[in-house]
Write a protein that holds these residues in place. Structure first.
Motif, PDB file in Angstrom:
ATOM      1  N   LEU A 200       0.835  -1.207   0.000  1.00 56.77           N
ATOM      2  CA  LEU A 200       0.000   0.000   0.000  1.00 56.77           C
ATOM      3  C   LEU A 200       0.865   1.250   0.000  1.00 56.77           C
ATOM      4  O   LEU A 200       0.632   2.188  -0.760  1.00 56.77           O
ATOM      5  CB  LEU A 200      -0.918   0.010   1.222  1.00 56.77           C
ATOM      6  N   VAL A 201       1.856   1.259   0.885  1.00 61.90           N
ATOM      7  CA  VAL A 201       2.719   2.437   0.969  1.00 61.90           C
ATOM      8  C   VAL A 201       3.494   2.606  -0.339  1.00 61.90           C
ATOM      9  O   VAL A 201       3.677   3.719  -0.835  1.00 61.90           O
ATOM     10  CB  VAL A 201       3.676   2.336   2.165  1.00 61.90           C
ATOM     11  N   ALA A 202       3.912   1.471  -0.918  1.00 59.81           N
ATOM     12  CA  ALA A 202       4.653   1.551  -2.185  1.00 59.81           C
ATOM     13  C   ALA A 202       3.805   2.219  -3.249  1.00 59.81           C
ATOM     14  O   ALA A 202       4.275   3.095  -3.974  1.00 59.81           O
ATOM     15  CB  ALA A 202       5.064   0.150  -2.638  1.00 59.81           C
ATOM     16  N   LEU A 203       2.543   1.849  -3.332  1.00 58.52           N
ATOM     17  CA  LEU A 203       1.751   2.426  -4.409  1.00 58.52           C
ATOM     18  C   LEU A 203       1.357   3.868  -4.109  1.00 58.52           C
ATOM     19  O   LEU A 203       1.116   4.652  -5.013  1.00 58.52           O
ATOM     20  CB  LEU A 203       0.540   1.554  -4.741  1.00 58.52           C
ATOM     21  N   ARG A 204       1.308   4.231  -2.818  1.00 60.52           N
ATOM     22  CA  ARG A 204       1.089   5.632  -2.492  1.00 60.52           C
ATOM     23  C   ARG A 204       2.309   6.454  -2.913  1.00 60.52           C
ATOM     24  O   ARG A 204       2.198   7.532  -3.465  1.00 60.52           O
ATOM     25  CB  ARG A 204       0.873   5.794  -0.983  1.00 60.52           C
ATOM     26  N   SER A 208       3.683   3.922 -10.401  1.00 56.29           N
ATOM     27  CA  SER A 208       4.264   3.275 -11.582  1.00 56.29           C
ATOM     28  C   SER A 208       5.322   2.270 -11.171  1.00 56.29           C
ATOM     29  O   SER A 208       5.350   1.135 -11.651  1.00 56.29           O
ATOM     30  CB  SER A 208       4.914   4.310 -12.492  1.00 56.29           C
ATOM     31  N   LEU A 209       6.185   2.702 -10.256  1.00 52.27           N
ATOM     32  CA  LEU A 209       7.259   1.823  -9.813  1.00 52.27           C
ATOM     33  C   LEU A 209       6.682   0.594  -9.110  1.00 52.27           C
ATOM     34  O   LEU A 209       7.132  -0.527  -9.319  1.00 52.27           O
ATOM     35  CB  LEU A 209       8.196   2.599  -8.879  1.00 52.27           C
ATOM     36  N   ALA A 210       5.642   0.832  -8.294  1.00 50.55           N
ATOM     37  CA  ALA A 210       5.025  -0.281  -7.580  1.00 50.55           C
ATOM     38  C   ALA A 210       4.509  -1.319  -8.570  1.00 50.55           C
ATOM     39  O   ALA A 210       4.696  -2.522  -8.389  1.00 50.55           O
ATOM     40  CB  ALA A 210       3.888   0.234  -6.694  1.00 50.55           C
ATOM     41  N   ARG A 211       3.876  -0.844  -9.623  1.00 50.37           N
ATOM     42  CA  ARG A 211       3.357  -1.792 -10.623  1.00 50.37           C
ATOM     43  C   ARG A 211       4.496  -2.528 -11.291  1.00 50.37           C
ATOM     44  O   ARG A 211       4.396  -3.721 -11.573  1.00 50.37           O
ATOM     45  CB  ARG A 211       2.536  -1.039 -11.668  1.00 50.37           C
ATOM     46  N   SER A 212       5.587  -1.809 -11.526  1.00 53.01           N
ATOM     47  CA  SER A 212       6.678  -2.440 -12.268  1.00 53.01           C
ATOM     48  C   SER A 212       7.347  -3.543 -11.454  1.00 53.01           C
ATOM     49  O   SER A 212       7.915  -4.455 -12.018  1.00 53.01           O
ATOM     50  CB  SER A 212       7.702  -1.396 -12.698  1.00 53.01           C
ATOM     51  N   VAL A 213       7.276  -3.465 -10.119  1.00 51.92           N
ATOM     52  CA  VAL A 213       7.869  -4.555  -9.347  1.00 51.92           C
ATOM     53  C   VAL A 213       6.837  -5.620  -9.023  1.00 51.92           C
ATOM     54  O   VAL A 213       7.071  -6.497  -8.202  1.00 51.92           O
ATOM     55  CB  VAL A 213       8.550  -4.067  -8.047  1.00 51.92           C
ATOM     56  N   GLY A 214       5.675  -5.531  -9.657  1.00 53.82           N
ATOM     57  CA  GLY A 214       4.726  -6.633  -9.583  1.00 53.82           C
ATOM     58  C   GLY A 214       3.667  -6.491  -8.504  1.00 53.82           C
ATOM     59  O   GLY A 214       3.029  -7.474  -8.141  1.00 53.82           O
ATOM     60  N   ILE A 215       3.480  -5.274  -7.976  1.00 55.18           N
ATOM     61  CA  ILE A 215       2.417  -5.094  -6.979  1.00 55.18           C
ATOM     62  C   ILE A 215       1.108  -4.854  -7.720  1.00 55.18           C
ATOM     63  O   ILE A 215       1.004  -3.927  -8.517  1.00 55.18           O
ATOM     64  CB  ILE A 215       2.749  -3.910  -6.045  1.00 55.18           C
ATOM     65  N   ARG A 216       0.126  -5.707  -7.452  1.00 55.35           N
ATOM     66  CA  ARG A 216      -1.154  -5.561  -8.136  1.00 55.35           C
ATOM     67  C   ARG A 216      -1.941  -4.457  -7.438  1.00 55.35           C
ATOM     68  O   ARG A 216      -2.629  -4.676  -6.437  1.00 55.35           O
ATOM     69  CB  ARG A 216      -1.906  -6.871  -8.130  1.00 55.35           C
ATOM     70  N   VAL A 217      -1.837  -3.276  -8.016  1.00 56.97           N
ATOM     71  CA  VAL A 217      -2.307  -2.067  -7.351  1.00 56.97           C
ATOM     72  C   VAL A 217      -3.777  -2.165  -6.968  1.00 56.97           C
ATOM     73  O   VAL A 217      -4.141  -2.009  -5.801  1.00 56.97           O
ATOM     74  CB  VAL A 217      -2.066  -0.861  -8.277  1.00 56.97           C
TER      75      VAL A 217
END
Lengths: 327, 290, 263, 383
Positions: A200-204, A208-217
């Motif tokens: 959650l914090v990563a996508l906040r 874009s970066l969060a998605r690129s490391v495979g976090i399903r936003v």
């Protein structure tokens, strides 16, 4: 020491009714506590995922209506001559139903709203609460509309040795709210300090970066929305059984704003922020009662909100934390 | 059939003022990326100013409308200079929170200043409606529709023909490039917010005499303004005009033929539908490439 | 052996503009392949399409023989393609260690229940992830700054962290978007060493880079894009002599750079 | 930790001490009204009525030899705040008796608290039947229910010419509006009048064109409008605009006073059910009391129109103080018992409570008077 401090705080709060059995103090703290639970749940969305959900009161209201309807029972037609009937249920069942229903709507709103971001997201959440208010106003067969659901029984608990006990007294309600608040706090903490919370914090921080490391936003946003909505629903249920009336105004935007102010001033994205902000804004109105015109109070809230966002955007808790010398 | 014509007229009259509200809001969003939560309060402010000028100071009605609009422009400019200018680098959510705070302040200050009792603004039009076959409409409403149309037209001409308008359009499309081309973005923002506010105040000044003036009159209107711009696509000027009339007709016809209770809900349901099916609104603002 | 990544007849139209007209190329497993071309040639667009941030107008993208065209970025990442970003390459507001843990997301599997109840399996996984994060920070030389907020790092360190975040979960294909942009010569050299080490660890690398000396030294193969079309592919030595490449760079005013590279 | 708590407590206790110090001997009477928010206008009128009653009574020596103190709390037009205001009045100010809370929703919200704290409340405005029929022995209502209003109105039907044959309703979508439509329909149907359509509007709606267009199509001769004073004014004005062409009767006791200064065009008249018509204090059941109330109000320079609702606060205060006098001590249970024995003249008429609701748990209900005011071209007259 720092691990002990929160528990000491909880213990002090728990002993308060014994030390100071002033019913007014307990009444004020109980109703502040219900909103603090709401603020804790909002913080998960607003603070940790960074999504400014301004329809949060929708879940609170859904919880209140669900719990009240479960406790009162209902009998409605759903067309084609079919009817749904529910006999009155015990309050704890309504409490669980409130969490489930609010959580379910959290899932629905999440699926719908997280397809968009920014201004669109904000407006869709506001509209969501508005539509629920309209439904509550006009589905009179179910909700009694503006006539409100009244005579909601107080919360009841099964206690060992005493059977089912209705919580009439101030202290009992206070303890109940305190207990739920502690559980809500712990749930949010567990989530935030886990792999999910990091996602959650990563996508906040950087979607874009969060998605690129495979976090399903969207997946994680929906999880956050469901948890947040469920807790808000629990707060709504407590509200319904404590105030013992639920009317469509429970969906008013101003309640969301109250919770938002609590989270922002306390410190969004911090565990203690909503508690601190909630205590401040839950108690101030009652301290000011009779000392300042109500309009002046609201003007002061508005000014406080502006000043905090402009000059202390991270809130009180992080500001205090940065004052403390680091070991 | 008679009812249909009457609903058509009512919807047009309603839609004209909705469009006026929507244009101001969408302009501010398009140029400044600010969701203006004070829009409804500026609407109420315009109405109160008209009341103050007409009823308390005895100013001529038409002059009062102009003065109220100018007061809205001034208040908008002040809001921009005091609040938004400092927030230029802030994220969109913080700006929204500040604007929510500002709307709390404005609404309650209005309540403080004027009290909770609704006011009625006297107007120069005789109360009897004009009757044309099966349709009747108050001269005041026609006047409101006419002025709304004139304001919308004037606004388009301003955007199209004046230097300020060109600067505004340039900033609308790309603030960074506009700044590089010598547009003073700071002043464009002030002007934009002032004009958007003026349009909201004008809507309030026009509708104040049609309805009544109360401190909470901006609440529902503010929400509806959101509905209008979302319907049309945030930041799209033709979209806001279209969205205004669309909402006017939807409310009027849904209210007339489906359910008066849910009349106000249709707008919000429509938004959720639009956002679920076509998230960028009916008329998407130009996509940016970059 | 079939290549790890194959791009077939890719076309991307944005609005009325043609960003990529018709491009086909492939990246063999275990190599470093560079995608070069003048500004606006479509390199970043190609990256965006491969990693799912944009949808192609036409064409297919095959990864390890399976089509991934149109999948979302997170799904693509799950299959083993991770990219770095040019500008916003780290999670701001979080420490370096937190950054690393976040980037390790898909190496974990703990769900809601595990989180809420702090199940032993979730705790074990957490410990394992931390160990992996530390190992990567050691590897890129950032272990000493683990508790520093990412935005406080020096520019070169931030770029290195950006690459580390992309590489930390050991993707099969690593896409690096101008990793050396803005670095000084010694930092560039470190960056090159890092990329080589990553390749030696078994990652295939697709690189977009403007620094021609670096591209020429590090690449096993080079793909040259110009105005949305591929004008040349081949080993560095071939590309250096390719007349159309020289003309493209001459036309775009980047002759100096290309000339420097050719020298 | 201790510090934080004691600071908190000090903060909470200080204002309480301050109010206690202010008038140690005074007998406190609590009132909760919507002083801000959507229905603030009416709430302030009622509060003003109670204020001048307090002044008048204090000038006459208070009660039991002690002065009266009105402790007024804002319920912010919202049931949650209504509950909070009552908790404050009962728990902090320790008032033995309450007056409130204007809207039926707020009153209903408060009622469980009355049972909990065992404090009686005089209900001055709320009209929902449920308030006195739900078995709450702490509720004493001086305001009429919609049913009583409808029955009283039916007795005055003969004053209308041409006589009513078929009626429609335009009601605000809440207890007040829906209740009135239901009770008037029942009461007038019993008199042989045909009941047609009921249209509703949300309380905040300003554009009523859709509802009025729908009502225009019916063949009835009269429309009953039930809502707050502001929407009532809008409905009357827009009825002219949409050429409704029917007789309009408003219920509930509010009067659209703004239509005196800004009258509807010639040829449009309306009828209003009122509980007090301040233009004609001499026609009130007790002219002397009505005259005192009206004179005191005007002395303050308050809006004349407020008199039509302010009397509710005035009469409620008279009622409460009489009960305290009868009880002989300012204690909740004694006052509750004494309220059954109250029999005094008020602005609206005689005030006395009869039993309503389930046996053993009855609430008190007063039987008020109604009059019908005709408004035409800015002029008022009693029918």
């Amino acid at each position: 020491m720092s691990k002990l401090l929160p528990w000491l705080f909880v213990a002090a709060l728990a002993l308060l009714p014994v030390a100071f059995p002033d019913p007014y103090l307990l009444a004020v703290l109980t109703s502040a506590g219900i909103f603090i639970i709401g603020a804790i749940s909002l913080n998960l969305l607003l603070g940790y995922t960074g999504q400014l959900s301004l329809g949060h009161v929708a879940f609170f209201g859904l919880g209140a209506y669900t719990s009240a309807l479960a406790a009162l029972g209902f009998d409605i037609g759903i067309g084609f001559g079919l009817r749904i009937t529910l006999a009155p249920q015990p309050a704890w069942l309504g409490f669980i139903a409130a969490i489930v229903v609010a959580g379910g709507f959290g899932w629905l709103l999440g699926r719908l709203a997280f397809r968009v971001r920014g201004a669109y997201f904000v407006i869709i959440t506001i509209c969501f609460a508005q539509v629920l208010r309209m439904v509550a106003l006009n589905w009179i067969e179910l909700t009694q509309g503006p006539m409100a659901l009244i005579s909601i029984p107080p919360f009841s608990l099964w206690l060992p040795g005493q059977g089912v006990v209705a919580l009439y007294s101030k202290a009992q309600n206070y303890w109940l709210v305190l207990a739920v608040a502690v559980v809500a706090f712990l749930v949010v903490r567990q989530v935030v300090e886990s792999r999910i919370g990091r996602a959650l914090v990563a996508l906040r921080s950087n979607e874009s970066l969060a998605r690129s490391v495979g976090i399903r936003v969207t997946h994680y946003l929906v999880i956050a929305a469901v948890i947040s909505a469920g807790i808000a629903g629990a707060a709504g249920s407590l509200f319904a059984h404590y105030v013992r009336i639920v009317d469509p105004d429970v969906f008013l935007f101003i309640y969301t704003v109250t919770m938002v102010i609590m989270v922002i001033t306390g410190g969004k994205g911090t565990l203690w922020g909503p508690v601190v902000g909630g205590l401040i804004f839950g108690l101030i109105p009652d301290l000011l009662r009779g000392h300042a015109a109500p309009e002046a109070q609201w003007v002061a809230y508005g000014v406080a909100m502006i000043l905090f966002v402009m000059f202390l955007p991270r809130g009180i808790v992080p500001a205090l934390a940065s004052l403390r010398p680091r070991p | 059939m008679d009812q249909l014509l009457q609903h058509l007229v009512n919807g047009t009259v309603l839609g004209g003022t909705y469009a006026l509200l929507g244009i101001g809001l969408t302009l501010i969003f398009g140029v400044m990326r600010v969701v203006n939560f004070t829009h409804g309060e500026l609407y109420a402010f315009g109405a109160y100013m008209t009341y103050a000028f007409v009823s308390l100071l005895g100013v001529n009605f038409y002059l009062a409308l102009a003065l109220a609009t100018l007061a809205g422009v001034a208040l908008g400019a002040a809001l921009e200079l005091v609040l938004l200018r400092r927030m230029r680098r802030a994220d969109i959510d913080s700006v929204m929170l500040v604007m929510i705070g500002a709307s709390l302040v404005l609404q309650n200050a209005e309540m403080w200043a004027w009290g909770g009792v609704a006011k009625l603004i006297p107007n120069p039009f005789a109360g009897s409606p004009l009757v044309l076959g099966p349709v009747s409409v108050l001269p005041l409403r026609l006047f409101v529709l006419g002025v709304s149309a004139a304001l919308l037209l004037g606004f388009w001409l301003m955007l199209d023909r004046t230097r300020a308008g060109v600067a505004m359009r340039a900033t609308f499309q790309d603030p960074e490039t506009a700044a590089l081309m010598g547009v003073r973005v700071g002043w464009v923002n002030t002007a934009t917010f002032a004009i958007g506010s003026g349009l909201a105040a004008a809507a309030g000044a026009l509708l104040g005499p049609v309805f009544m003036v109360s401190p909470t009159m901006g609440d529902l209107v503010g929400l509806k303004a959101f509905a209008i711009v979302i319907l049309g696509g945030l930041g799209s000027l033709p979209g806001a005009t279209l969205g205004g009339f669309a909402l006017g007709f939807v409310e009027e016809f849904a209210g007339g033929y489906l359910s008066t209770e849910y009349r106000d809900a249709f707008g919000f349901l429509l938004i959720i539908l639009v956002l679920a099916l076509k998230p960028q609104g009916l008329v998407p603002a130009k996509e940016r490439i970059g | 052996m079939s290549p790890l990544l194959r791009v077939e007849n890719l076309a991307v139209h944005i609005g009325g503009l043609v960003a990529i007209a018709d491009a086909s190329f492939s990246v063999p497993e275990g190599q470093v392949v560079s995608l070069i071309g003048p500004n606006g040639a479509g390199k970043t667009t190609a990256f965006n399409v491969i990693t799912g941030y944009m949808r192609p107008t036409a064409g297919r993208i095959l990864f390890d023989g399976a089509e991934i065209t149109g999948l979302s970025p997170d799904r693509i990442a799950e299959r083993g393609i991770v990219r770095s970003f040019q500008r916003t390459s780290v999670f701001t507001g979080c420490t370096v260690l937190e950054n690393a843990l976040m980037a390790l997301h898909r190496r974990g599997s703990a769900g809601l229940l595990g989180a809420l109840l702090r199940l032993p399996s979730a705790r074990r996984e957490e410990a394992r992830l931390r160990a992996e994060a530390w190992a990567m920070l050691e590897f890129v030389g950032l272990a000493g700054r683990a508790e520093t907020p990412a935005e406080v790092l020096a520019y070169g360190e931030q770029r290195r962290l950006g690459i580390a975040l992309a590489a930390i979960a050991s993707p099969r294909l690593l896409l690096l978007d101008e990793p050396a942009a803005g670095l000084n010569p010694s930092e560039t050299a470190e960056c090159m060493a890092l990329i080589r080490q990553l390749r030696d660890r078994g990652m295939t690398v697709l690189l977009v880079e403007h620094d021609m000396p670096m591209v020429m030294q590090i690449s096993d193969a080079i793909v040259v894009l110009n105005q949305g079309r591929i004008i040349a592919t081949g080993a560095p030595a071939e590309i250096r002599r390719h007349p159309e490449v020289i003309r493209a760079y001459l036309g775009s005013g980047e002759y100096q750079e290309a000339g420097h590279a050719a020298a | 930790m201790l510090n934080r708590r004691s600071v908190l407590l000090a903060g909470l206790a200080m204002p309480a001490l301050a109010t206690r110090g202010f008038a140690a001997d005074a007998i406190k009477i609590g009132m909760t009204q919507p002083l801000t928010g959507a229905v603030a206008a009416s709430g302030n009128y009622v509060a003003n009525g109670a204020k001048i009653a307090t002044e008048v009574l204090n000038r006459a020596g208070g009660v039991l030899g002690r002065p009266l103190e009105l402790v007024l709390e804002d319920n912010k037009s919202n049931p949650r705040e209504a509950v909070a205001s009552v908790e404050k009045l009962v728990l902090r100010d320790r008032v033995p008796v309450l007056i409130g809370a204007w809207s039926s929703t707020f009153t209903l919200a408060i009622m469980p608290k009355l049972m909990e704290y065992k404090v009686p409340m005089v209900v001055e405005t709320s009209s929902a039947a449920r308030i006195t029929t739900s078995g709450n022995p702490y509720v004493f209502r001086i305001a009429p229910t919609s049913e009583m209003e409808a029955v009283a109105f039916a007795g005055l039907l003969g004053k209308f010419s041409p006589p009513m044959r078929k009626i429609d309703f335009l009601s605000v979508n809440n207890d007040f509006g829906r209740g009135a439509a239901e009770k008037f329909a029942a009461s007038l149907a019993a008199r042989g009048i045909t009941v047609g359509k009921t249209e509703t509007m949300t309380p905040e709606a300003t554009d009523l064109a859709a509802q009025l267009t729908a009502l225009k199509q019916t063949d009835s001769d009269t429309v009953f409008v039930t809502t707050g004073v502001e929407q009532m004014t809008l409905a009357l004005r827009q009825a002219v605009e949409q050429r409704l062409g029917k007789r309009i009767v408003t219920t509930g006791g509010s009067f659209p006073d703004q239509l005196i200064a800004n009258p509807l065009p010639a040829g449009n008249e309306s009828f209003h059910i009122l509980f007090y018509a301040p233009w004609f204090p001499e026609r009130a059941p007790h002219p002397a009391i009505a005259a005192t109330y009206t004179a005191e109000w005007n002395k303050k320079g308050w809006e004349f129109a407020g008199l039509t609702e302010g009397f509710r606060g005035y009469d409620a205060m008279l009622t409460v103080v009489e009960a305290i006098r009868l009880a002989g001590k300012p204690e909740a249970e004694a006052i509750r018992a004494a309220l059954w024995n109250v029999k005094i003249p008020g602005v609206n008429g005689d005030i006395a409570f009869t039993k309503d609701g389930p046996a053993g748990q009855e609430s008190g209900q007063n039987r008020p008077n109604v009059s019908i005011l005709k408004l035409a071209e800015g002029k008022t007259s009693l029918l």
